[in-house]
Motif scaffolding. Sequence first.
Motif, PDB file in Angstrom:
ATOM      1  N   ALA A 114     112.565  14.130 -20.867  1.00 14.20           N
ATOM      2  CA  ALA A 114     111.400  13.655 -21.621  1.00 14.20           C
ATOM      3  C   ALA A 114     111.803  12.492 -22.529  1.00 14.20           C
ATOM      4  CB  ALA A 114     110.820  14.793 -22.459  1.00 14.20           C
ATOM      5  N   GLU A 115     110.843  11.641 -22.840  1.00 12.26           N
ATOM      6  CA  GLU A 115     111.082  10.532 -23.750  1.00 12.26           C
ATOM      7  C   GLU A 115     110.232  10.697 -24.997  1.00 12.26           C
ATOM      8  OE1 GLU A 115     110.446   6.781 -21.928  1.00 12.26           O
ATOM      9  OE2 GLU A 115     111.960   7.066 -20.359  1.00 12.26           O
ATOM     10  N   ASP A 116     110.849  10.521 -26.150  1.00 14.06           N
ATOM     11  CA  ASP A 116     110.130  10.482 -27.417  1.00 14.06           C
ATOM     12  C   ASP A 116     109.254  11.718 -27.628  1.00 14.06           C
ATOM     13  OD1 ASP A 116     111.268   8.006 -28.037  1.00 14.06           O
ATOM     14  OD2 ASP A 116     109.717   6.943 -26.921  1.00 14.06           O
ATOM     15  N   ILE A 117     109.895  12.823 -27.948  1.00 13.22           N
ATOM     16  CA  ILE A 117     109.194  14.062 -28.254  1.00 13.22           C
ATOM     17  C   ILE A 117     109.683  14.592 -29.598  1.00 13.22           C
ATOM     18  CG2 ILE A 117     108.720  14.728 -25.875  1.00 13.22           C
ATOM     19  CD1 ILE A 117     111.203  16.512 -25.934  1.00 13.22           C
ATOM     20  N   THR A 118     108.905  15.504 -30.152  1.00 18.68           N
ATOM     21  CA  THR A 118     109.320  16.245 -31.346  1.00 18.68           C
ATOM     22  C   THR A 118     109.364  17.718 -30.975  1.00 18.68           C
ATOM     23  OG1 THR A 118     108.438  14.645 -32.926  1.00 18.68           O
ATOM     24  CG2 THR A 118     108.681  16.912 -33.697  1.00 18.68           C
ATOM     25  N   VAL A 119     110.446  18.385 -31.349  1.00 15.48           N
ATOM     26  CA  VAL A 119     110.641  19.789 -31.017  1.00 15.48           C
ATOM     27  C   VAL A 119     110.762  20.602 -32.303  1.00 15.48           C
ATOM     28  CG1 VAL A 119     112.110  21.473 -29.857  1.00 15.48           C
ATOM     29  CG2 VAL A 119     111.821  19.179 -28.862  1.00 15.48           C
ATOM     30  N   PHE A 120     109.929  21.626 -32.423  1.00 14.69           N
ATOM     31  CA  PHE A 120     110.056  22.598 -33.507  1.00 14.69           C
ATOM     32  C   PHE A 120     110.908  23.733 -32.938  1.00 14.69           C
ATOM     33  CE2 PHE A 120     105.981  20.407 -34.195  1.00 14.69           C
ATOM     34  CZ  PHE A 120     106.238  19.846 -35.445  1.00 14.69           C
ATOM     35  N   ALA A 121     112.192  23.710 -33.258  1.00 10.11           N
ATOM     36  CA  ALA A 121     113.180  24.563 -32.597  1.00 10.11           C
ATOM     37  C   ALA A 121     113.445  25.834 -33.396  1.00 10.11           C
ATOM     38  CB  ALA A 121     114.483  23.787 -32.407  1.00 10.11           C
ATOM     39  N   PRO A 122     113.080  27.006 -32.872  1.00 14.65           N
ATOM     40  CA  PRO A 122     113.345  28.248 -33.599  1.00 14.65           C
ATOM     41  C   PRO A 122     114.845  28.538 -33.677  1.00 14.65           C
ATOM     42  CG  PRO A 122     111.670  28.569 -31.891  1.00 14.65           C
ATOM     43  CD  PRO A 122     112.316  27.251 -31.638  1.00 14.65           C
ATOM     44  N   GLU A 143     106.621  32.992 -16.977  1.00 13.07           N
ATOM     45  CA  GLU A 143     105.315  32.377 -17.225  1.00 13.07           C
ATOM     46  C   GLU A 143     104.995  32.349 -18.722  1.00 13.07           C
ATOM     47  OE1 GLU A 143     100.635  33.500 -16.576  1.00 13.07           O
ATOM     48  OE2 GLU A 143     102.065  34.106 -15.028  1.00 13.07           O
ATOM     49  N   GLN A 144     105.105  33.499 -19.369  1.00 12.50           N
ATOM     50  CA  GLN A 144     104.802  33.565 -20.790  1.00 12.50           C
ATOM     51  C   GLN A 144     105.832  32.790 -21.605  1.00 12.50           C
ATOM     52  OE1 GLN A 144     105.041  37.378 -22.696  1.00 12.50           O
ATOM     53  NE2 GLN A 144     103.613  36.813 -24.322  1.00 12.50           N
ATOM     54  N   LEU A 145     107.096  32.878 -21.194  1.00  9.93           N
ATOM     55  CA  LEU A 145     108.159  32.187 -21.908  1.00  9.93           C
ATOM     56  C   LEU A 145     107.943  30.674 -21.857  1.00  9.93           C
ATOM     57  CD1 LEU A 145     110.845  32.445 -23.434  1.00  9.93           C
ATOM     58  CD2 LEU A 145     112.016  32.395 -21.209  1.00  9.93           C
ATOM     59  N   THR A 146     107.542  30.161 -20.697  1.00 12.17           N
ATOM     60  CA  THR A 146     107.260  28.734 -20.569  1.00 12.17           C
ATOM     61  C   THR A 146     106.142  28.315 -21.502  1.00 12.17           C
ATOM     62  OG1 THR A 146     107.996  28.662 -18.266  1.00 12.17           O
ATOM     63  CG2 THR A 146     106.486  26.925 -18.975  1.00 12.17           C
ATOM     64  N   GLU A 147     105.120  29.147 -21.590  1.00 10.74           N
ATOM     65  CA  GLU A 147     103.996  28.833 -22.470  1.00 10.74           C
ATOM     66  C   GLU A 147     104.423  28.808 -23.936  1.00 10.74           C
ATOM     67  OE1 GLU A 147      99.455  30.319 -23.433  1.00 10.74           O
ATOM     68  OE2 GLU A 147     100.425  30.742 -21.515  1.00 10.74           O
ATOM     69  N   VAL A 148     105.214  29.785 -24.333  1.00 14.05           N
ATOM     70  CA  VAL A 148     105.668  29.836 -25.721  1.00 14.05           C
ATOM     71  C   VAL A 148     106.555  28.639 -26.048  1.00 14.05           C
ATOM     72  CG1 VAL A 148     107.123  31.102 -27.350  1.00 14.05           C
ATOM     73  CG2 VAL A 148     105.459  32.339 -25.951  1.00 14.05           C
ATOM     74  N   LEU A 149     107.497  28.338 -25.172  1.00 14.86           N
ATOM     75  CA  LEU A 149     108.441  27.245 -25.462  1.00 14.86           C
ATOM     76  C   LEU A 149     107.768  25.882 -25.456  1.00 14.86           C
ATOM     77  CD1 LEU A 149     111.582  28.423 -23.461  1.00 14.86           C
ATOM     78  CD2 LEU A 149     111.171  28.590 -25.924  1.00 14.86           C
ATOM     79  N   THR A 150     106.854  25.637 -24.520  1.00 16.71           N
ATOM     80  CA  THR A 150     106.188  24.333 -24.488  1.00 16.71           C
ATOM     81  C   THR A 150     105.235  24.156 -25.669  1.00 16.71           C
ATOM     82  OG1 THR A 150     104.528  25.215 -22.926  1.00 16.71           O
ATOM     83  CG2 THR A 150     106.411  24.009 -21.994  1.00 16.71           C
ATOM     84  N   TYR A 151     104.845  25.269 -26.303  1.00 17.16           N
ATOM     85  CA  TYR A 151     104.039  25.172 -27.520  1.00 17.16           C
ATOM     86  C   TYR A 151     104.848  24.590 -28.673  1.00 17.16           C
ATOM     87  CZ  TYR A 151     100.935  26.644 -31.332  1.00 17.16           C
ATOM     88  OH  TYR A 151     100.109  26.669 -32.432  1.00 17.16           O
ATOM     89  N   HIS A 152     106.163  24.638 -28.583  1.00 14.90           N
ATOM     90  CA  HIS A 152     107.035  24.110 -29.635  1.00 14.90           C
ATOM     91  C   HIS A 152     107.336  22.617 -29.473  1.00 14.90           C
ATOM     92  CE1 HIS A 152     107.727  28.428 -30.074  1.00 14.90           C
ATOM     93  NE2 HIS A 152     108.302  28.197 -31.238  1.00 14.90           N
ATOM     94  N   VAL A 153     106.775  21.978 -28.456  1.00 20.02           N
ATOM     95  CA  VAL A 153     107.091  20.581 -28.153  1.00 20.02           C
ATOM     96  C   VAL A 153     105.820  19.735 -28.217  1.00 20.02           C
ATOM     97  CG1 VAL A 153     108.108  18.999 -26.459  1.00 20.02           C
ATOM     98  CG2 VAL A 153     108.921  21.370 -26.603  1.00 20.02           C
ATOM     99  N   VAL A 154     105.881  18.631 -28.952  1.00 13.99           N
ATOM    100  CA  VAL A 154     104.744  17.704 -29.029  1.00 13.99           C
ATOM    101  C   VAL A 154     105.230  16.301 -28.690  1.00 13.99           C
ATOM    102  CG1 VAL A 154     103.612  19.139 -30.762  1.00 13.99           C
ATOM    103  CG2 VAL A 154     104.981  17.193 -31.508  1.00 13.99           C
ATOM    104  N   THR A 204     113.132  14.131 -31.922  1.00  7.19           N
ATOM    105  CA  THR A 204     113.332  14.501 -33.322  1.00  7.19           C
ATOM    106  C   THR A 204     113.114  16.004 -33.410  1.00  7.19           C
ATOM    107  OG1 THR A 204     112.604  12.357 -34.152  1.00  7.19           O
ATOM    108  CG2 THR A 204     112.510  14.202 -35.690  1.00  7.19           C
ATOM    109  N   VAL A 205     114.041  16.698 -34.049  1.00  6.13           N
ATOM    110  CA  VAL A 205     114.023  18.161 -34.063  1.00  6.13           C
ATOM    111  C   VAL A 205     113.846  18.677 -35.484  1.00  6.13           C
ATOM    112  CG1 VAL A 205     115.339  20.258 -33.534  1.00  6.13           C
ATOM    113  CG2 VAL A 205     115.515  18.252 -32.025  1.00  6.13           C
ATOM    114  N   TYR A 206     112.979  19.669 -35.622  1.00  7.62           N
ATOM    115  CA  TYR A 206     112.820  20.406 -36.876  1.00  7.62           C
ATOM    116  C   TYR A 206     113.135  21.870 -36.567  1.00  7.62           C
ATOM    117  CZ  TYR A 206     110.512  16.222 -38.551  1.00  7.62           C
ATOM    118  OH  TYR A 206     110.248  14.920 -38.902  1.00  7.62           O
ATOM    119  N   ILE A 207     114.226  22.375 -37.135  1.00  3.84           N
ATOM    120  CA  ILE A 207     114.605  23.770 -36.922  1.00  3.84           C
ATOM    121  C   ILE A 207     113.744  24.643 -37.830  1.00  3.84           C
ATOM    122  CG2 ILE A 207     116.489  25.440 -37.009  1.00  3.84           C
ATOM    123  CD1 ILE A 207     118.439  23.143 -36.558  1.00  3.84           C
TER     124      ILE A 207
END
Length: 215
Positions: A114-122, A143-154, A204-207
């Motif tokens: 991916a290019e130029d994303i922001t990740v809210f990393a637990p 399936e559920q895990l993919t949904e949860v993890l992609t919710y952390h990426v904008v 850019t990552v925000y833990i």
Amino acid sequence: MIRKNALTATAAAAVLAFGLSACGGMEGDTEAETPAAGGAEESPATEENEGSGGMQEAGENFGPGCADVPADGDGSFEGMAQDPVATAASNNPLLSTLVTAVSEADLVDTLNSAEDITVFAPSNDAFEKIPQEDLDALLADQEQLTEVLTYHVVEGRHAPADLEEGTFTSLQGGDVTTAGSGEDYTVDDDSAVVCGNVQTSNATVYIVDTVLMPS
């Protein structure tokens, strides 16, 4: 218990394809400054910030969790800045459970390309808040895990100022909200940023201290 979401695996894949349609590959490595005292490091001087439509100003890492980031090596701020986000996370001991989850969901290549994303990393502590039985069930359900993890990426590399009163559409499709100022930010009201403005070569990552759950 973690609620099962009705989204199918095919739909989740479509969301990923749509969210990353502009991603044509990795950009060149981002150069990082030498870490400042106390474990904080200045971010690159300027970075393209698609989310705010301009250039992201230089800033320092912030938050109490930054003290636990290695001072040198691949898992340091300087080391992480050289690698794409999934690889960078794999070198950071604070994010080992997240790395396991990303691998189980088969999202390593997706995030690295991916290019130029922001990740809210637990952080690991964030995953420890989930009862073990529920966490095991989540990790076993791609399936559920993919949904949860992609919710952390904008999309877009967002500077701290963008988080003051922010609403961002995640790759999962739901809206992620942020609030705060200075060095004190929350995501979806109850997840606090414990180490912010961490740079990788493509993100850019925000833990954060709590795993975000889509509605």
